[in-house]
Enzyme design. Structure first.
Site, mmCIF file in Angstrom:
data_model
loop_
_atom_site.group_PDB
_atom_site.id
_atom_site.type_symbol
_atom_site.label_atom_id
_atom_site.label_comp_id
_atom_site.label_asym_id
_atom_site.label_seq_id
_atom_site.Cartn_x
_atom_site.Cartn_y
_atom_site.Cartn_z
ATOM 1 N N HIS A 133 27.916 33.691 15.997
ATOM 2 C CA HIS A 133 26.350 32.809 15.891
ATOM 3 C C HIS A 133 26.234 32.416 17.294
ATOM 4 O O HIS A 133 27.085 32.224 18.328
ATOM 5 C CB HIS A 133 25.881 31.377 15.602
ATOM 6 C CG HIS A 133 26.018 31.861 13.552
ATOM 7 N ND1 HIS A 133 25.860 31.618 12.968
ATOM 8 C CD2 HIS A 133 25.944 33.695 13.471
ATOM 9 C CE1 HIS A 133 25.908 31.484 11.581
ATOM 10 N NE2 HIS A 133 25.564 33.133 12.060
ATOM 11 N N GLU A 135 26.066 29.363 18.561
ATOM 12 C CA GLU A 135 26.361 27.720 19.331
ATOM 13 C C GLU A 135 28.007 27.876 19.430
ATOM 14 O O GLU A 135 28.857 27.378 20.273
ATOM 15 C CB GLU A 135 26.527 26.839 17.813
ATOM 16 C CG GLU A 135 25.359 26.430 17.549
ATOM 17 C CD GLU A 135 24.064 27.528 16.752
ATOM 18 O OE1 GLU A 135 23.058 27.380 15.813
ATOM 19 O OE2 GLU A 135 25.423 28.556 16.327
ATOM 20 N N CYS A 162 24.103 26.500 11.930
ATOM 21 C CA CYS A 162 24.826 26.779 10.046
ATOM 22 C C CYS A 162 25.923 25.780 9.652
ATOM 23 O O CYS A 162 26.198 24.901 11.046
ATOM 24 C CB CYS A 162 24.959 27.881 9.752
ATOM 25 S SG CYS A 162 26.875 28.372 10.955
ATOM 26 N N CYS A 165 29.224 26.810 12.038
ATOM 27 C CA CYS A 165 28.919 26.606 13.547
ATOM 28 C C CYS A 165 28.809 24.838 13.740
ATOM 29 O O CYS A 165 29.484 23.922 14.777
ATOM 30 C CB CYS A 165 27.484 27.156 13.916
ATOM 31 S SG CYS A 165 27.308 28.739 14.603
#
Length: 207
Positions: A133, A135, A162, A165
């Site tokens: 992801h 992040e 999410c 993260c």
């Protein structure tokens, strides 16, 4: 013969205002005090006290960094969503990241989306994905390039983080998260609230 330079600050300001009144704004041709894009000749004579570039509105810091996050997202190689993130401290960019596969791994555009092949809905089974992801990649970039301290930082994300993260951001010392698009992960919001991390839904600047 070279034009004479005004000898005082007041005279210099008057000369600048006179020049703008005659030619309009240098970026769009608008007369001071008129709507953007209106030529000076069509707007009439402006007031002498009108400030130049009055029609231009600078973006807020949140808008500025979210625009950068949008640009970062264009580098994404994910077939489902393009997400960008920007890590900031004291109005200075620390690192950026977008979602996609690790370095040296074939892009999903070439081999297909594993999650699509397995029929996994968005927001579920994050471990079943070939990519990272945005992040996660942002924190990795901060650590890899100079070991940048992330305590007390803010991260701007084009989508709500999410739960995975979120846990990483909490342990990295991120104290503020600004996101725009929603994401179906209730655990993430609950974890952030419990950890005392400020969660802000981004709103565009008002004209």
């Amino acid at each position: 013969m070279s034009p004479e330079i005004p000898s005082s600050q007041e005279a210099l300001v008057a000369a600048i205002q006179k020049s703008i009144s005659a030619s309009g704004c240098s970026c769009c041709g608008a007369a001071p005090g008129s709507e953007s894009g209106t030529p000076a000749s069509a707007a009439g004579a402006p007031a002498a006290s009108t400030a130049p570039f009055r029609h231009y509105v600078r973006p807020s810091w949140d808008s500025y960094f979210m625009q950068i996050a949008d640009a970062v997202a264009t580098r994404s190689t994910c077939l489902r969503r393009h997400i960008g993130a920007v890590l900031v401290a004291d109005k200075r960019i620390l690192a950026t990241g977008y979602n996609g596969v690790p370095a040296g791994i074939a892009h999903c555009a070439k081999v297909g989306c594993l999650r699509e092949q397995l029929g996994i809905p968005s927001g579920e089974r994050h471990e079943l994905c070939r990519g990272l992801h945005a992040e996660q990649n942002t924190l990795i970039q901060a650590a890899r390039h100079g070991g940048i301290a992330t305590d007390g930082s803010t991260i701007y994300c084009t989508a709500h983080p999410c739960a995975q993260c979120t846990k990483m951001l909490i342990n990295a010392g991120v104290k503020r998260i600004v996101y725009r698009d929603s994401y179906p992960d209730e655990l993430s919001s609950a974890l952030l609230a419990e950890a005392g991390v400020e969660l802000c839904h981004f709103e565009e600047d008002k004209a």
